[in-house]
Design an enzyme around this catalytic site. Structure first.
Site, short mmCIF file in Angstrom:
data_model
loop_
_atom_site.label_atom_id
_atom_site.label_comp_id
_atom_site.label_asym_id
_atom_site.label_seq_id
_atom_site.Cartn_x
_atom_site.Cartn_y
_atom_site.Cartn_z
N ASN A 1 8.88 -2.68 -11.65
CA ASN A 1 9.12 -3.53 -12.97
C ASN A 1 10.66 -3.98 -13.29
O ASN A 1 10.81 -5.14 -13.83
CB ASN A 1 8.60 -2.48 -14.01
N GLU A 2 11.50 -3.51 -12.38
CA GLU A 2 12.91 -4.10 -12.17
C GLU A 2 12.78 -5.32 -11.67
O GLU A 2 13.29 -6.46 -11.99
CB GLU A 2 13.88 -3.11 -11.59
N GLN B 1 -3.14 0.08 2.75
CA GLN B 1 -1.88 -0.86 2.61
C GLN B 1 -0.75 -0.37 3.46
O GLN B 1 -0.67 0.85 3.44
CB GLN B 1 -1.57 -1.65 1.42
N SER C 1 -0.83 3.94 0.85
CA SER C 1 -2.02 4.58 -0.15
C SER C 1 -3.27 4.61 0.67
O SER C 1 -3.63 3.59 1.34
CB SER C 1 -2.10 3.70 -1.08
N SER D 1 5.37 -0.72 2.78
CA SER D 1 6.88 -0.30 2.71
C SER D 1 7.33 0.44 3.94
O SER D 1 6.47 1.03 4.77
CB SER D 1 6.66 0.99 1.53
N GLU E 1 -2.17 -9.34 -6.50
CA GLU E 1 -2.03 -8.02 -7.06
C GLU E 1 -1.57 -7.76 -8.30
O GLU E 1 -2.13 -6.97 -9.14
CB GLU E 1 -1.29 -7.17 -5.79
#
Lengths: 369, 314, 369, 314
Positions: free
Chosen positions: A353-354, A125, A161, A128, A240
């Protein structure tokens, strides 16, 4: 409401269990982030595929068995309980494939899915960028159309990754200035991309930086249409975060191992923490059965999948942190240390998680932006 | 009652900080095994706990807490606490001059044993001094604190009982963990001030603010437990062992919280070799496991308190 | 650095312990939120004052002993360990008095402090308004000057602790439009204020609403100068969050009782939680010794006092919640239930813990606003 | 495998909700002891678990979970779970007609015993039916769920073993707790949308958002444990008792988290009689303590799992 597996489901579970017990590599394969381990994992994928077990929920024409989500969950439970290798193909089969199946042309699906299912192609992927992490829509990598067809890719992707060893990548590139609607979803071979491996905490190149300096890709490498990239990617991240990336089987297996460790330790407070984790892994399994049923009935997972992402990623981290507390300096001799380093990334990847808590608050609960 | 470090105690800490700022910059962590050790030895740091008649500074553990904290802040590699704490156990000439690693009871491995001139092996029935041992590297979490299994034939019994040494090592390690936690927090704050997402520094978001405030609370209230444990050990107070365990557990948990939060604030980049952050992350975890994890020490505190020893000191 | 009490400090501790062991009421007094309990608590304050133990750290001229903060902490440890009654005077002695001592005129101090020390006057705080809680500077209650001197107060205050039975109140009123600089600090007798008691969770009127409809107050009831109210109140809340409102002694006593309860229960996981709480109460005590020393050396507590507020309020809640889990339905027969209801308010009053975390982040750590 | 409520199960829940919306509004909690009970009886709710030949609906515990959750959402007072769950134990005519309170083993008191026509006393050696008892009010946390100490002379032994009844009561209470937690969350969200401070609704602040998101996560993952426990009890699955404890602990903790968060979001006003919120707060705590607190049930789960019973069902 019931929790009864059908005879067919029980037979499927038995078949998977038997095959795995005869085939899971022992000793375990070396890390997939080494060159040697990467090839060993790829060979394992080929064996899985030969047994038609690499992508059981896909249509048969692409290498699957066309089984239900419940069967897929059964497969996953058995897979992780058997201690089978991590999936080097996971970025492709869990992130890209759902998009290809939904937005790809018949030609794209036929060209890419079978090779992905067998491990012939391994996909990385490439979401970012250095300045676009949580704020993915801020990305600046761009694609320029080539007269006569096709595109050239420019820019700099990071935290990719598997890219150190993979054959292909996928990600978003800007094809116009509009923040969300200017993004287009591209697939690309990695052989013309400048790949700079980046070592992680364990010293192995689990990440890579990708530099695109006019990399040429064919028109057929665009998934969906130009400008649709954001909405396709969101469908991806929804899957995902939802069912496909982290099935309960993985955490059930971890919880069982943790319980054994806590039992050995004789520390009742540690046992309490382990028992909580074991129960939470059960909760995630049961919750997933309910979600799978809803998806099979045609409902979308939607924003509620953020609830699951928060839950499993923090559970996984808690389990590994407890294991390390119980193992002390012996942790490095066990798979728990690598597992801990991997679990640490859980609350970060696939939307921090934010971000997930904000999604839950705004889209599930209806709190104001 | 003056529960604040004296000028002398702070001055030793400042001197250590000055040495390490020059001699142990983050770049040194990638290339050197014991950066800054020579400078600390010149300060007398490794002989601080020796009596003056043995060429030491005659200090107590309490006196070196700010200095130990600075070694944590700088992520100083090598068996720092081991060498400083073991000095009074060694034959006269060796204390403060030789590098020491320690094998603790219930602990399988000795950290940095390949650098050590001497090994101190703590066993329930007493301490042993080992001059020559066969070392087998074992995998660990901290590249700057390698672990070794130890096998030896000959040893010299030491007079010191193992328990107090172990408590002092745990508290010295806890002091380092406080320093590690403070540095992790400082690096998180610095990054959150400059990293921009959604058009604003991420440190302006409440979720990041409150997470780092929680780290500040944890560190703020772990430190006095460490100071008290050192005073209790120096004074031979009755529940000093229990208090040492409370200190190690709290400091280890504060450092683990600081590490987890640092990683979460930094995102994927914190996970990589690109940033120096990983050295402090690894140190938080490796020292957290050294001389008993938080779970082990929590269990000891619980056993003491439930067993009826809920005396407060002072 | 040392933790040695001086002979004088040890003697003081012994005196306090002896006096309390001879004087603490048994059975305990009824709740101070009942009319009967209020009078009983006031009488207790008078006895404390007669022994010169009600406000030990105040100057002798106002009823204190002029002892150090360390002695005050010793007093508090003994007071709570002895199971002595909650302080019905606490809003006055811990919130108003520090402001009077710092900003009051000699006449104001002489007039109000001795009566406060003896329980002759009992003061209620009157900060919040219906639309101004966390956002205190948004308050709209106002004071209008009366020609010839004095003021008239108008408006509506709420969540005023103790006001159902108290004799006096203090709070901020707007004397001009400027958000912070338009506020003035007033003291007022409660006899002309319309007080509407508000029942809390326990059914007792621990709060009241105060309605001001032109209540007349003398000029001498202004603390500091008109427009200084905000800065004086912030000095108050700093001491509220700092040492004086919730001394460690209270939590040490709770931790000891919790440990006994956990020991009885035989549940090792509960014992672990109790042992953690006990250790944290110790950490708060030690931390406070260090803070007291800094304040005695002339340093200000400042924003760091927010760290303490977060720590003690959440520790107190954790301790009481665990006790309730151990007691089950028997909790109502013990002081733990009332203690739990009181502890629940800890993360809310004196500046919510959300506000405190933001203060720590911005003012202690230096994160951007 | 269809781990989703059927239309019939949901329809019973919806019917209960409709009855309670009209008959048990928050105002009724201040004045009535059993608002809405007549309507629920007319639906057959209290006889739901009786076989048809005893004029019941012949349903399993699983079938009434959505209905029980609605009684929690509405904060319905009275011994709801007790009366519904105990029905099959009672003499033929009584089940579904009479109001029942229960004394559980290890539990000192019976809730709402003054309203009950019959008491079921569960003891390790079996269940007893008590027609007349002397009741002494005991202080509790929930004004709408008063507690009584029970003394009695005569009783009738019941054939049912106490254990399964207790598990079913725990799970029925857990289902109510899920409803209580959901209502607390809904009220917190509604308040956070309209309460303004610093010029914005407090629900727009990240700290409030993330706190309420945590409540949503806790409730979301407690509920399936409750559903599974009911299915396991209905099926007589091997580890059903352990799973009942896991459900009660998780639901109790989710409700406690929802209550604490609701109070924090509401601030001081949530603490007072001015708002209806206090009824749900009290119910979260009183039902959390009923039939074993979370600590008690966590200990049971731990004992089972550590003892080796880590079987998964299904």
């Amino acid at each position: 409401m019931d929790l009864d597996f059908s005879p067919a489901e029980r037979d499927f579970r038995a078949e998977v269990r038997d095959w795995l017990s005869a085939n899971v590599p022992d000793p375990p394969l070396p890390s997939m982030d080494t060159a040697e381990g990467f090839q060993a994992h790829r060979a394992w994928e080929a064996r899985l595929a030969a047994a038609r077990l690499s992508v059981v929920s896909w249509p048969e024409e692409y290498g699957g068995r066309g089984v239900s989500l419940i069967d897929w969950l059964i497969f996953e439970e058995e897979y992780w309980a058997a201690g089978a290798p991590a999936r080097v193909t996971q970025n492709g089969i869990f992130l890209l494939a759902p998009c290809l199946l939904r937005f790809g042309t018949p030609g794209q699906r036929a060209r890419w899915l079978p090779r992905m299912a067998s491990g012939a192609d391994v996909w990385a992927q490439a979401w970012s960028e250095p300045e676009a992490g949580s704020d993915l829509a801020a990305l600046t990598s761009r694609a320029e159309p080539v007269p006569g067809g096709g595109w050239r890719l420019y820019g700099h992707k990071t935290w990719s990754s598997r890219a150190a060893h993979a054959t292909h990548g996928f990600g978003l590139f800007r094809t116009s200035g509009a923040r969300h609607k200017g993004l287009t979803y591209f697939m690309f071979p990695l052989d013309e991309v400048a790949v700079r491996p980046v070592a992680q905490l364990d010293g192995l190149p689990g990440f890579a930086e990708l530099h695109f300096d006019g990399v040429r890709v064919e028109e057929s490498m665009v998934l969906g249409e130009a400008g649709q990239g954001w909405s396709i990617a969101m469908a991806t991240t929804s899957s995902e975060r939802g069912l496909t990336l982290r099935s309960p089987g993985r955490f059930l297996a971890t919880a069982d191992r943790l319980l054994a460790l806590a039992r050995e330790s004789g520390d009742p407070a540690a046992a309490d923490r382990a028992a909580r984790c074991w129960t939470e892994a059960e909760a995630y399994r049961l919750h997933t059965y309910a979600t799978a049923r809803r998806i099979m009935a045609g409902e979308a997972a939607g924003a509620a999948s953020s609830l699951g992402k928060i839950f499993w990623s923090e559970l996984d981290l808690r389990m590994h942190a407890l294991a390390l507390e119980l193992l002390g300096e012996r942790a490095g001799e066990t798979p728990w240390l690598d597992g801990f380093l991997f679990a640490l990334a859980g609350p970060i990847y696939a939307g921090t998680n934010e971000i997930q808590r904000t999604i839950v608050a705004e889209r599930v609960l209806g709190l104001p932006r | 009652m003056n529960f604040a470090f004296t000028d002398e105690q702070l001055a030793l800490g400042a001197a250590v900080r000055d040495v390490l700022r020059d001699a142990c910059p983050p770049a040194a962590l990638r290339t050197e095994r014991r950066p800054g050790w020579r400078g600390l030895a010149e300060l007398g740091f490794f002989a601080a706990l020796l009596p003056p008649e043995h060429d030491g500074l005659g200090l107590g553990l309490t006196d070196v807490l700010p200095a130990l904290e600075e070694t944590g802040r700088a992520c100083l590699p090598g068996p720092v606490a081991e060498t400083a704490v073991a000095a009074p156990l060694l034959p006269k000439a060796a204390g403060g001059e030789l590098c020491v690693s320690v094998v603790a009871p219930g602990q399988a491995y000795a950290a940095d044993a390949d650098l050590a001139d001497l090994l101190v092996v703590l066993r329930p029935d007493g301490a042993r001094l080992v001059q020559a041992a066969e070392l087998t590297p074992r995998p660990g979490i901290d590249p700057c604190r390698p672990l070794f299994a130890v096998a030896y034939d000959a040893y010299e019994p030491l007079e010191a009982p193992a328990g107090p040494v172990l408590h002092r090592l745990a508290v010295a390690t806890a002091a380092q963990l406080v320093g590690v936690a403070k540095e992790l927090l400082a690096r998180s704050v610095a990054y959150a001030r400059v990293r921009t997402q959604f058009g604003a520094p991420i440190g302006s978001f409440q979720a990041v603010k409150h997470r780092l405030a929680d780290v500040a609370v944890a560190v703020e209230f772990a430190a006095p437990l460490v100071w008290r444990a050192a005073l209790a050990l120096d004074a031979g107070a009755p529940a000093a062992g229990r208090d040492a365990s409370a200190a190690k557990a709290a400091a280890g948990e504060a450092a683990a919280l600081a590490a987890g939060s640092a990683l979460q604030v930094h995102g994927a980049v914190g996970y990589t070799d690109e940033l120096d952050l990983r050295f402090w992350l690894a140190r938080a975890w490796s020292l957290g496991a050294a001389y008993g994890t938080s779970a082990v020490h929590r269990e000891r505190v619980r056993a003491a308190l439930l067993g009826g020893d809920a005396r407060r000191w002072p």
